[in-house]
Motif scaffolding. Structure first.
Motif, PDB file in Angstrom:
ATOM      1  N   GLN A  95      14.429  83.972  34.871  1.00  0.00           N
ATOM      2  CA  GLN A  95      15.174  83.849  36.123  1.00  0.00           C
ATOM      3  C   GLN A  95      14.427  83.009  37.157  1.00  0.00           C
ATOM      4  O   GLN A  95      15.036  82.218  37.878  1.00  0.00           O
ATOM      5  N   ASN A  96      13.107  83.180  37.204  1.00  0.00           N
ATOM      6  CA  ASN A  96      12.330  82.497  38.250  1.00  0.00           C
ATOM      7  C   ASN A  96      11.061  81.834  37.747  1.00  0.00           C
ATOM      8  O   ASN A  96      10.290  81.292  38.552  1.00  0.00           O
ATOM      9  N   HIS A  97      10.842  81.886  36.429  1.00  0.00           N
ATOM     10  CA  HIS A  97       9.594  81.351  35.898  1.00  0.00           C
ATOM     11  C   HIS A  97       9.846  80.471  34.676  1.00  0.00           C
ATOM     12  O   HIS A  97      10.926  80.490  34.093  1.00  0.00           O
ATOM     13  N   ASN A  98       8.817  79.726  34.292  1.00  0.00           N
ATOM     14  CA  ASN A  98       8.886  78.902  33.096  1.00  0.00           C
ATOM     15  C   ASN A  98       8.472  79.747  31.895  1.00  0.00           C
ATOM     16  O   ASN A  98       7.346  80.264  31.859  1.00  0.00           O
TER      17      ASN A  98
ATOM     18  N   TRP B 260       4.277  77.075  36.591  1.00  0.00           N
ATOM     19  CA  TRP B 260       4.567  78.475  36.301  1.00  0.00           C
ATOM     20  C   TRP B 260       5.964  78.888  36.757  1.00  0.00           C
ATOM     21  O   TRP B 260       6.624  79.699  36.104  1.00  0.00           O
ATOM     22  N   ASN B 261       6.401  78.349  37.881  1.00  0.00           N
ATOM     23  CA  ASN B 261       7.681  78.765  38.459  1.00  0.00           C
ATOM     24  C   ASN B 261       8.785  77.722  38.323  1.00  0.00           C
ATOM     25  O   ASN B 261       9.798  77.772  39.026  1.00  0.00           O
ATOM     26  N   VAL B 262       8.599  76.771  37.409  1.00  0.00           N
ATOM     27  CA  VAL B 262       9.649  75.786  37.136  1.00  0.00           C
ATOM     28  C   VAL B 262      10.609  76.409  36.127  1.00  0.00           C
ATOM     29  O   VAL B 262      10.381  76.378  34.915  1.00  0.00           O
ATOM     30  N   SER B 263      11.683  76.989  36.632  1.00  0.00           N
ATOM     31  CA  SER B 263      12.645  77.661  35.753  1.00  0.00           C
ATOM     32  C   SER B 263      13.658  76.663  35.211  1.00  0.00           C
ATOM     33  O   SER B 263      13.771  75.532  35.687  1.00  0.00           O
ATOM     34  N   LYS B 264      14.426  77.105  34.208  1.00  0.00           N
ATOM     35  CA  LYS B 264      15.441  76.234  33.619  1.00  0.00           C
ATOM     36  C   LYS B 264      16.550  75.886  34.615  1.00  0.00           C
ATOM     37  O   LYS B 264      17.266  74.907  34.419  1.00  0.00           O
ATOM     38  N   ASP B 265      16.692  76.669  35.662  1.00  0.00           N
ATOM     39  CA  ASP B 265      17.705  76.365  36.681  1.00  0.00           C
ATOM     40  C   ASP B 265      17.353  75.102  37.468  1.00  0.00           C
ATOM     41  O   ASP B 265      18.179  74.568  38.206  1.00  0.00           O
ATOM     42  N   GLU B 266      16.117  74.618  37.332  1.00  0.00           N
ATOM     43  CA  GLU B 266      15.673  73.421  38.040  1.00  0.00           C
ATOM     44  C   GLU B 266      15.567  72.199  37.134  1.00  0.00           C
ATOM     45  O   GLU B 266      15.382  71.080  37.622  1.00  0.00           O
TER      46      GLU B 266
ATOM     47  N   THR C 210      13.023  78.696  25.150  1.00  0.00           N
ATOM     48  CA  THR C 210      11.705  78.308  25.613  1.00  0.00           C
ATOM     49  C   THR C 210      11.815  76.966  26.344  1.00  0.00           C
ATOM     50  O   THR C 210      12.912  76.482  26.608  1.00  0.00           O
ATOM     51  N   ASP C 211      10.702  76.357  26.674  1.00  0.00           N
ATOM     52  CA  ASP C 211      10.729  75.084  27.396  1.00  0.00           C
ATOM     53  C   ASP C 211       9.533  74.262  26.951  1.00  0.00           C
ATOM     54  O   ASP C 211       8.659  74.759  26.225  1.00  0.00           O
TER      55      ASP C 211
END
Length: 352
Positions: A231-234, A280-286, A300-301
């Motif tokens: 939700q908020n993290h990578n 660390w906080n680059v989520s998929k929503d970005e 995953t990413d």
């Protein structure tokens, strides 16, 4: 009044063209048209009859078909008291400074592994993956496990080159059987594909860290831990630290940026370096394209290999999925990715 609810452990993620329901307890996925997403959200607080009355006859029939399907699959139910079933909390928090780590090794690696693992213990790391681009002798595996047994580790995975040495595979199996710390062992460059309760062998050749970062359905994880973290993290780099084959401290061994070398820098020192936690906080929503994907919270990413190497928010290079067509393709043969593949010097792909 009768209400229909999806169980709170079954979460809805809307994508560009379809929605996925992720069962976070059973690790299962269910696909529905986007038109049903808003209806299911409304059903959380509105009686079923009121929702149905606002729909045309065809949509009503479709809704009831899906509701019956959800009930049969055990992911939905009728109730007269919806307030008794609150939404699943999406907060994610872990107390340890570093949650997971990667140690890379090749035939030239000569850094102090014990020192690495002691540093991981200092930051309370729980999950470790050891990746060897050469054969990992049994004594070295045993030594790593011995070092880890004195720390906070819950799981240690090994990826190493297959060996034709007599009894090697059987000895590895025995090690897995006798070590509660080992999660899995993958032997690459094997003569054939094989898997049992102890090890997995693959014919795939893992030459170096440029083989990392592949995105495919086999890596999807529909669990509470992954979904809430996403939700908020990578989900690849959050609370991760790594050591490359030279002993350099990195976010991931495949990334170019180094934050010191284990011979003269501790992990606690590296963590204080500017930009260590940048991803660390680059989520998929970005992330471009990913933010439109229905799989974004279970996938995953990879920030090491991106379609646009100069864009921190570019789609992972090694993902062949399009959320706009719902189709997978071979990412390595996509002509739009040739420049990026050449940029990262992935010569093993033989791009022409």
């Amino acid at each position: 009044m009768k209400y229909f609810l999806i169980f709170s452990n079954c979460t809805l993620t809307i994508g560009a063209t379809r929605t996925v329901i992720s069962d976070l307890q059973e690790n299962k996925l269910f696909f529905i048209p986007n038109e049903l997403y808003d209806i299911l959200i409304e059903l959380k607080n509105t009686p079923l009859i009121q929702v149905k009355n606002k729909l045309d006859l065809e949509t009503q029939e479709t809704l009831m078909e899906y509701i019956n399907y959800f009930i049969d699959e055990g992911i939905g139910f009728y109730t007269s008291s919806p307030d008794s079933f609150p939404d699943f909390p999406l907060e994610y928090d872990t107390s340890e400074v570093i949650n997971n780590a990667i140690i890379d090794l090749d035939e030239k690696s000569d850094y102090d592994i014990k020192k690495v693992i002691n540093n991981l213990t200092d930051v309370q790391c729980k999950y470790l993956e050891v990746r060897a681009y050469t054969t990992l002798c049994l004594e070295k595996m045993e030594g790593i496990l011995e070092y880890c047994s004195k720390g906070y580790f819950k799981n240690v995975d090994f990826i190493a080159q297959y060996s034709n040495e007599k009894n090697y595979v059987e000895q590895v199996k025995t090690l897995v059987l006798n070590s509660p710390l080992i999660g899995r062992v993958l032997l690459h460059s094997a003569p054939n594909d094989y898997e049992d309760d102890f090890i997995k062998q693959t014919k795939a050749v893992i030459l170096d860290n440029t083989c990392c970062g592949v995105i495919n359905q086999g890596y999807f994880v529909s669990t509470i831990a992954v979904f809430t973290e996403a939700q908020n993290h990578n989900t690849c780099l959050n609370k991760k630290i790594s050591i490359d084959v030279n002993g350099d401290i990195k976010n991931c061994p495949s990334m170019s940026k180094s934050f010191g070398n284990i011979e003269n820098t501790s992990f606690q020192q590296a963590l204080k370096v500017k930009d260590f936690k940048k991803y660390w906080n680059v989520s998929k929503d970005e992330i471009e394209v990913c933010k439109d994907c229905e799989f974004r919270y279970i996938c995953t990413d990879c920030r090491a290999y991106k379609e646009d190497p100069d864009n921190d928010f570019s789609k992972p290079l090694k993902c062949g999925y399009s959320p706009y067509t719902n189709e997978w393709e071979d990412w390595s043969t996509n002509p739009l990715k040739v420049k990026a593949i050449e940029h990262y010097a992935m010569s093993y792909l033989n791009i022409k």
